[in-house]
Motif scaffolding. Structure first.
Motif, mmCIF file in Angstrom:
data_model
loop_
_atom_site.group_PDB
_atom_site.id
_atom_site.type_symbol
_atom_site.label_atom_id
_atom_site.label_comp_id
_atom_site.label_asym_id
_atom_site.label_seq_id
_atom_site.Cartn_x
_atom_site.Cartn_y
_atom_site.Cartn_z
ATOM 1 N N ARG A 84 -34.013 44.902 -36.717
ATOM 2 C CA ARG A 84 -35.163 45.800 -36.550
ATOM 3 C C ARG A 84 -36.044 45.791 -37.802
ATOM 4 O O ARG A 84 -37.281 45.801 -37.713
ATOM 5 C CB ARG A 84 -34.679 47.215 -36.240
ATOM 6 N N CYS A 87 -38.216 42.711 -37.660
ATOM 7 C CA CYS A 87 -39.338 42.869 -36.722
ATOM 8 C C CYS A 87 -40.434 43.739 -37.324
ATOM 9 O O CYS A 87 -41.630 43.437 -37.212
ATOM 10 C CB CYS A 87 -38.855 43.462 -35.407
ATOM 11 N N THR A 88 -40.025 44.838 -37.970
ATOM 12 C CA THR A 88 -40.994 45.723 -38.614
ATOM 13 C C THR A 88 -41.784 44.967 -39.680
ATOM 14 O O THR A 88 -43.018 45.087 -39.770
ATOM 15 C CB THR A 88 -40.273 46.924 -39.247
ATOM 16 N N GLU A 333 -39.978 46.651 -30.395
ATOM 17 C CA GLU A 333 -40.887 46.731 -31.537
ATOM 18 C C GLU A 333 -42.273 46.177 -31.198
ATOM 19 O O GLU A 333 -43.281 46.679 -31.705
ATOM 20 C CB GLU A 333 -40.277 45.992 -32.731
#
Length: 367
Positions: A84, A87-88, A333
């Motif tokens: 995650r 992805c951010t 996301e």
């Protein structure tokens, strides 16, 4: 045509769900010992020990048990925050952009980074390793994959990391493989040899890199073509898990699985002779109307049950949970930041390989 024979390239193929469901678990008749890719089977190349995706029981079971011990659901689950965060990091800078290439931004990057996290490969070295693996799968128009024996199966770049990791253990898959004790096919308790660790690392890397990147591309393409269902996912992210499953069924990243036929076998009143190569076309089987109602319709609410994208039986993909995790987080996301998009289809390009299918470039027009 339920049984197909290609005279030019000398292989058989079956396309129905029931035929794939019957054949894939039957390793005695449909052997993996010569490979699961048509070009490898037809090359006659002797597969190195430890390449468990190219093995039959009992040796396959020994090697799979060992990898299952270190490639655990717990280890995969622990990767979620890192996936995650990745992805951010790649999507936040795109805020305000009117277009970006989903493959360049996410699809070509995330699987490589995740495999690097698992294996303990330094971040700076991960792109070069990915590119060498990808190049081995490429084909040209009308041509088969150029299989080069060990060079196509083994990325020697991992060897230096294995040697370094032996002296510098860490909390990663490579360290676990170096230290894991197991009972081999001869009943002897031992650890893996350096060459065996190299083979295992290549199996994990190659299997998890290209296919997961293709899944991310299909997320972008399929949701662009079904904006109403994309809107549902934005409004209710709890639907994303099943949407990933439906994309895997609807646009499988691996369209076929090859096997070597060890004895004469019948399909639909015709004989496939021993010594043949046979393709199970799982892309077609996933859309068999005998299995799924209205199978050519994408439906994120579909009760999918069994689909064949990750195979079936003893060779069911060990990385399936990891691919689903990466696909789910990527979709979550992307939708958070970009609830609508179109694809610039004129500049989108499919990749060309004989083993996986998906987008090489997928420019998204956002906003």
């Amino acid at each position: 045509m339920p049984l197909y024979y290609n005279e030019k390239y000398d292989f058989y193929a079956v396309t129905r769900f029931a035929d794939c469901e019957r054949g894939l678990p039957d390793w005695r008749t449909f052997s993996s010992s010569r490979g699961d890719i048509l070009e490898i089977i037809q090359s006659g190349y002797e597969i190195p020990s430890g390449t468990l995706i190219f093995e039959d029981p009992p040796i396959h079971d020994v090697h799979r048990r060992l990898l299952s011990r270190v490639f655990t659901p717990r280890r995969i689950g622990m990767l979620e925050p890192q996936v995650r965060n990745f992805c951010t990091a790649v999507l936040d800078p795109l805020a305000g952009a009117d277009r970006f290439d989903l493959i360049e931004a996410v699809g070509a990057e995330m699987p490589m980074r995740v495999i690097g996290m698992l294996l303990g490969i330094p971040e700076a070295d991960q792109p070069a390793i990915r590119d060498m693996a990808d190049e081995a799968l490429r084909t040209e128009d009308g041509q088969k994959m150029r299989f080069k024996g060990a060079e196509s199966l083994t990325n020697e770049a991992f060897a230096d990391y294995i040697d370094w990791r032996r002296d510098h253990p860490s909390n990663d898959l490579m360290t676990d493989l170096l230290n894991a004790e197991f009972e081999d096919e001869n009943g002897r308790t031992r650890t893996l040899t350096r060459d065996e660790v190299l083979t295992y690392v290549n199996v994990v890397s190659n299997a998890g890199n290209e296919t997961t990147g293709r899944l991310i591309g299909w997320i972008g393409a399929v949701l662009a073509r079904h904006p109403e269902q994309r809107h549902e996912l934005v409004d209710d992210p709890s639907l994303i898990r099943n949407a990933i499953e439906e994309i895997l069924r609807y646009e499988p990243t691996g369209h076929s699985i090859a096997r070597y036929v060890t004895r004469d076998v019948q399909f639909h009143g015709e004989t496939v002779p021993a010594g043949s190569a046979l393709l199970f076309i799982v892309g077609s089987a996933n859309r068999d109307h005998r299995r799924h109602t209205d199978p050519d319709r994408f439906d994120l609410h579909r009760d999918i049950g069994q689909q064949l994208t990750f195979g079936l039986g003893g060779h069911y993909c060990l990385g399936a949970a990891l691919a689903r995790l990466e696909g789910r987080i990527a979709m979550e996301e992307i939708l958070k930041r970009f609830p609508t998009w179109e694809v610039d289809w004129d500049n989108a390009r499919l990749g060309q390989t004989s083993t996986v299918r998906g987008w090489e470039t997928l420019p998204l027009i956002v906003g």
